[in-house]
Structures are given as structure tokens and as C-alpha cells.
Design a protein around this motif. Sequence first.
Motif, PDB file in Angstrom:
ATOM      1  N   THR A  75       0.842  -1.188   0.000  1.00 46.23           N
ATOM      2  CA  THR A  75       0.000   0.000   0.000  1.00 46.23           C
ATOM      3  C   THR A  75       0.882   1.244   0.000  1.00 46.23           C
ATOM      4  OG1 THR A  75      -1.731  -1.154   1.232  1.00 46.23           O
ATOM      5  CG2 THR A  75      -1.810   1.255   1.233  1.00 46.23           C
TER       6      THR A  75
ATOM      7  N   SER B 122      -2.788   0.633  -3.952  1.00 44.66           N
ATOM      8  CA  SER B 122      -2.485  -0.636  -3.304  1.00 44.66           C
ATOM      9  C   SER B 122      -2.629  -1.739  -4.336  1.00 44.66           C
ATOM     10  CB  SER B 122      -3.413  -0.886  -2.114  1.00 44.66           C
ATOM     11  OG  SER B 122      -4.765  -0.957  -2.542  1.00 44.66           O
TER      12      SER B 122
ATOM     13  N   SER C 281       3.932   0.678   2.823  1.00 46.03           N
ATOM     14  CA  SER C 281       3.771  -0.343   3.854  1.00 46.03           C
ATOM     15  C   SER C 281       3.336  -1.621   3.162  1.00 46.03           C
ATOM     16  CB  SER C 281       2.745   0.083   4.907  1.00 46.03           C
ATOM     17  OG  SER C 281       1.461   0.245   4.326  1.00 46.03           O
TER      18      SER C 281
ATOM     19  N   ARG D  54       1.906  -5.885   3.867  1.00 41.09           N
ATOM     20  CA  ARG D  54       1.366  -6.919   4.745  1.00 41.09           C
ATOM     21  C   ARG D  54       1.949  -8.257   4.296  1.00 41.09           C
ATOM     22  NH1 ARG D  54      -1.406  -6.169   9.441  1.00 41.09           N
ATOM     23  NH2 ARG D  54      -2.600  -4.524   8.398  1.00 41.09           N
TER      24      ARG D  54
ATOM     25  N   LYS E 296       1.507 -10.061   9.421  1.00 43.69           N
ATOM     26  CA  LYS E 296       2.310  -9.015  10.043  1.00 43.69           C
ATOM     27  C   LYS E 296       2.613  -7.908   9.032  1.00 43.69           C
ATOM     28  CE  LYS E 296       4.570 -12.165  13.315  1.00 43.69           C
ATOM     29  NZ  LYS E 296       5.867 -12.695  13.793  1.00 43.69           N
ATOM     30  N   LYS E 297       2.972  -6.737   9.572  1.00 46.77           N
ATOM     31  CA  LYS E 297       3.312  -5.601   8.723  1.00 46.77           C
ATOM     32  C   LYS E 297       4.816  -5.592   8.445  1.00 46.77           C
ATOM     33  CE  LYS E 297      -0.429  -2.459  10.108  1.00 46.77           C
ATOM     34  NZ  LYS E 297      -0.752  -1.113  10.658  1.00 46.77           N
TER      35      LYS E 297
ATOM     36  N   ALA F  73       7.777  -2.764   7.095  1.00 45.19           N
ATOM     37  CA  ALA F  73       8.132  -1.396   6.723  1.00 45.19           C
ATOM     38  C   ALA F  73       9.213  -1.431   5.642  1.00 45.19           C
ATOM     39  CB  ALA F  73       8.630  -0.626   7.945  1.00 45.19           C
TER      40      ALA F  73
END
Length: 648
Positions: free
Chosen positions: A608, A616, A635, A637, A642-643, A645
Motif C-alpha cells: 500500500t 495498493s 507499507s 502486509r 504481520k506488517k 516497513a
Amino acid sequence: MEQQATTPRPEVITPIDVEQAEAALMEHYPRLVRLGYLVLPPDLGRRRRVLTAHAVAQRALPRNRASATGHGVPAPRTPDGSRTDPGYAYVRTRVLRAALVAGRPRGRWELPRPGQLPPPLPRVWGLRLFPRSGGAEELAVEQALSALSVPGRAAYVLRALERMGELDVLRALDAAGADDPDAALDEADAVELPVGIEAESLLTAPEFDPCSLQARPTDLLRRRQHSRAALAALAAAAVCGTLLSLPGSGWGPDGAAAPPYARNSAAERALDPASLTRAAPAAWKTADRGDFSSWPARGNRLGDRELLHRALAVWARPGRDTRASATPGTLPGPPPGPPQLLYAGEVGSVAVVILHDGLRVVRYAEPKGGKASLVALDFARADAADTASATALVVARVDGNVRYLTAPWVKDTAVRDLLKPAAAARPLHRAADGVTDPVPSPVGGAQGCESWPALQLGGRLVTDLGELFPARLTYGSPAGGGARDVNTTEGRASWAHSACHLASVRGQGVRTVNSWRFATQPLPAGAGSAEWVCTRTETWRGGGGQALAQFQPPGAKPGAPGALVARSAGSRACGPHDPKALAGALWKSPAGQWYLLAAGSRQVASITATGGVRGSAPGNLLTVPAKDGARAKLSARLTDGKKLAPLH
């Protein structure tokens, strides 16, 4: 930016007590010292700026335990606009105010203003401290900052390092007492850096870190000896002079070592050439672990007790004629016991002794013949070495060329130009004692990157990064031990686009460098496919690694460096402990349309983009139309929810 009529009044925050300010100072001390170092004027010099930056950070606390009001200090905002620790805002403003005051010119006989340090202070006795030197990109940023006034530097650093918006920068400058915050911000806006250089990532690099320093000795021992000699009789002074040097007749038995200052029987045994340990010639064939402890002693001066004695004495007590260096994280103290002899011989015009104490490798070099002159003493960590990393040592470095001492298990040596992946390796002659012919060093000081010589040791590829150990190069995904030696066409082709970026990590104690392609992205309008590559360095000390993300467009010539789009220092990104990556870049199509391109490793389920570009996409690839100069926040996923960075 548009010129504003007046500087906005800063917001007033809740009073801060001393304990809260102290907690913020202790937690964010490295960042505050870096802020002070970058704001202080460059004419102070690197060593003076380092000490002054630490001084202004440590003086940021109030002198008493009364409440420390914010005085209109704005609490810093995160990119989403939320407030952060007001204690940090308070001490940051104090550091910024002190740096601005320290940078104001003062007349020769004018007394220091409140908060301004006297000209010769602060000082560190007995040591010369300075940050590591950077590459061409860091130098470009430093030159750009040098052209700014002190308030202009403060405005630039607050935006790039603290990631503050224009309004918050104006408030911070006003609270710190800057004379004209609007003019300072305009001055920062006018800074132009070469294409491909991003100050936001470079300002967090080790080259601008005044908490990660190189230390060199001064004349501390000599001053102590002179002080004692001044209080003694004339006869004692004569004895001291005899210990220090023997004028006109070359070195004494201890060579360029400082005079002995303690008597310790255990230490003296460690400095006895007769106590040196030596591995058997064939010990490496039966050793449980192939490292430096199994190297046999080699060279044509193994029996020269005087040379060995000088090397051991200088190691224990480097004197004023010794130029000592140590890779980051390496302690330069004396050996804890009798070390192992790896090499003693003549290489060109110098005599070299290489020793190993189990944790470090030490190289001693003096002019051939023992004539009075400067000697070199180099320290490098060698703990946890194995067969792959203990393949070679730099035995001599002269006129931009390097000669290596190779491990006894290395069967053949060759030289390969990393920028010419299709070219065959050139055989390299090696003497019977394991010393190679001279090899051009890629970091020998020449400008540009026309070639990058690397040493081929059997199936392994290593390169000189200006240290005692060459760095091992590998290629492949770090997940599950997938990184392998660079011995395939694909690996050499990828390294051809990454080799020139190795100059940015020289002198950092690098053990291995792995490069891997984490994504391949089809470009819009049928422009081909681009590759996303992450290059990760691992150090001998275990920390301080870096990850560099590159965008390699299609059609680039072999050897053309990829575009550096992100840098992450001091993290596990792109390494075996965190084999994931996410990066993005603006790309202009042949038709003139700009796009935001982003890519992640195979664990990424969606990406995104927010901010100046929004969009996105599922999967690990994102392509969104954009405008020139647009700034976006990425960002991702992961497949496990989990995310992730991006590298920054």
C-alpha cells in the motif's frame, strides 16, 4: 517554499520535570549527539565537532531540579501528526539552542556567551577521536551542509533527520533562538544534491555518528614520561632519553615501542619471541575447524628474533613512531598470552610480522633493514573465523596495490573484474610462502569506478575494502542459508551492478557481503522488467550491518551501478535473521510518464502507498501513476498477517 510573513508562535506544552528530561536524554542520547554534530559549523573540524556535540548534549539538562518548562517548545510530531515524548522535545531544543550558540562567531578577545564553550574546550587527553570517513555520497552531503549557515544547517537536519514538517521546523528554530527561522528554512530548501543521493538515509549512516568513533593514541605515555623526568635528576632524564630513542643509530631492541611502564612476568613472557606458538605445517589438514589457528608460520624471517621482539614490543606499547589502526569493535591492547606466529618475512621494501592471539590478527610492518622511521600496527577481529572467512590476509599495501597472504588450503588464485562478468578470471602468481603478486585495490583512493578487482580463491570471491581482511562476497537469498559463493553467471551479472556501491562500506569491519534479487517487476508500457536487489553487509563484531536496496532497470550495461533507493543501517533487514525486503522508487517511462514502483520479497502479500501517491495491490509488486518529485509512504502486509516497513 513561499516566504511567510511571520514565524508562527510555538505551542506551549505541559511543564517537564528534570527526571523526565533526563530519561529522554538517556534514551535518545545517540540521536541528540548526532543532531548537535550535524548542526555545528564545519570549520570546527571533525574532532572538535565530535567533542562539542557530546558537550552540548550532556549540558541539555537544567542545572537544578526545579521543573523545566517547555518555554514554547513544540512536541515533535510523527509523520501521521501524532505527538511524541515532550521530554525529548525539551532536550532536543536545548541541544539545538546550544549548537546554534556554539556556532556563532566570536571576536578573538571576546568572552564566551552564556552556553558557549571556550575555544580550546572540550578536550580529551590522550586520544584523538573522530568519526569514520564516508564515501562519495556522504562527502556530497557534507559539502552541501558546509555551504549553509548554522541556522540553515539546523533547518535542513530537522527536516531530513527528524522528519519534521515546515511548520514544526519553524517552531523548533524559533524556540531554539534562531535569528531568522524563515530565512534558515529557505536556505535549506535551496540545497541541491546529486541525482540518486538522499540525505534522509545518509544522515543516519555511521559517517555522521559521533557515538561511533575511531580512536588514535596521542603522546600520553611520552607526556607522563616527560613529567616524571622533569621532577627527577639530570641522570634520570638521561636514562629516560635512552629509553625513548637512540638518536643516529636506529632503533634499540624494542624498536618503535614506547618505554616500559610496568613490570609483569606474565606479560613479559607473552612478549618473548621464544614463547611464540607455531602450528605444524600440516595442522590445517586435520584441524576440527579451519581458521587462523591452523595456519602454519611462513616467511623468510621466521628466525629473526630481533624483528619478532620489535613487533611484540610495539604491539604491547605503541610509541610515537607507530601508526596504529583498528577495525571497528577491535580492542588494540596487548596480547593476553604468547600469540601465534603466522608470518614473518620481507614483502617489497618492508618487513612484515603477522600474529594471532585467538581473537585478533595483528600486522606489524617496518622498513626493511630496521632503519629509524614510522612503523605500522594494524588490528582486526578474527573471532568466529572459519574456512570461508579465513582465506586471506592483507600482508602489504603500497601505491594502490595489495598483496595477500593466502590460507594453506587455497589451491589456486586469480583476479576477476566484478564490472566485467563475462570476462575470464586472470591467473595470479603466488610465491611458495603463500604471498601473492600485487593486485590493484578498488579502494586505493582513485576517483570513479572504472573497474573493481576481486580475488578469486578457489571457488570463493573476496574483495579489498581497505582493511586487514578482505570481505567475502556471496549471492543468493539469505533465507535458509541460501547465500552461496559467487561462482555462477547469474551471480556475477548481479554483482556487476552492485560492486561500485561497496565503496560506501569500506573501513567498517565488514566480514561478508551478500547480494540477492528479491523481486523482478514488469514495467508499464512494455518497457521490460526491472530487478530489485538488496546488498547486505555483515561485520566481524556482529553489529553495524547495512542493507542497500537497488533498482536495476532493463537494458543497463554490464557494470553500470544500480540506482540506490534505500539504505538501512544497524538493522537485520535483508539478512539471514530477517530475510525480507520492501523498497520503492519513482521511475519515468520512455513515454515521459512517471510511476511509483514498489516491490517486496516473496513473503509480501500486499503493498500500500499513501501520502503523495496513493494505491495498493495484492502480491509483492505495486505500480501506480505518479508525478515527478512525489513522495509516498509505503507499507506491506506479509502472508502471516504481520506488517513490513520499507528499507530506510
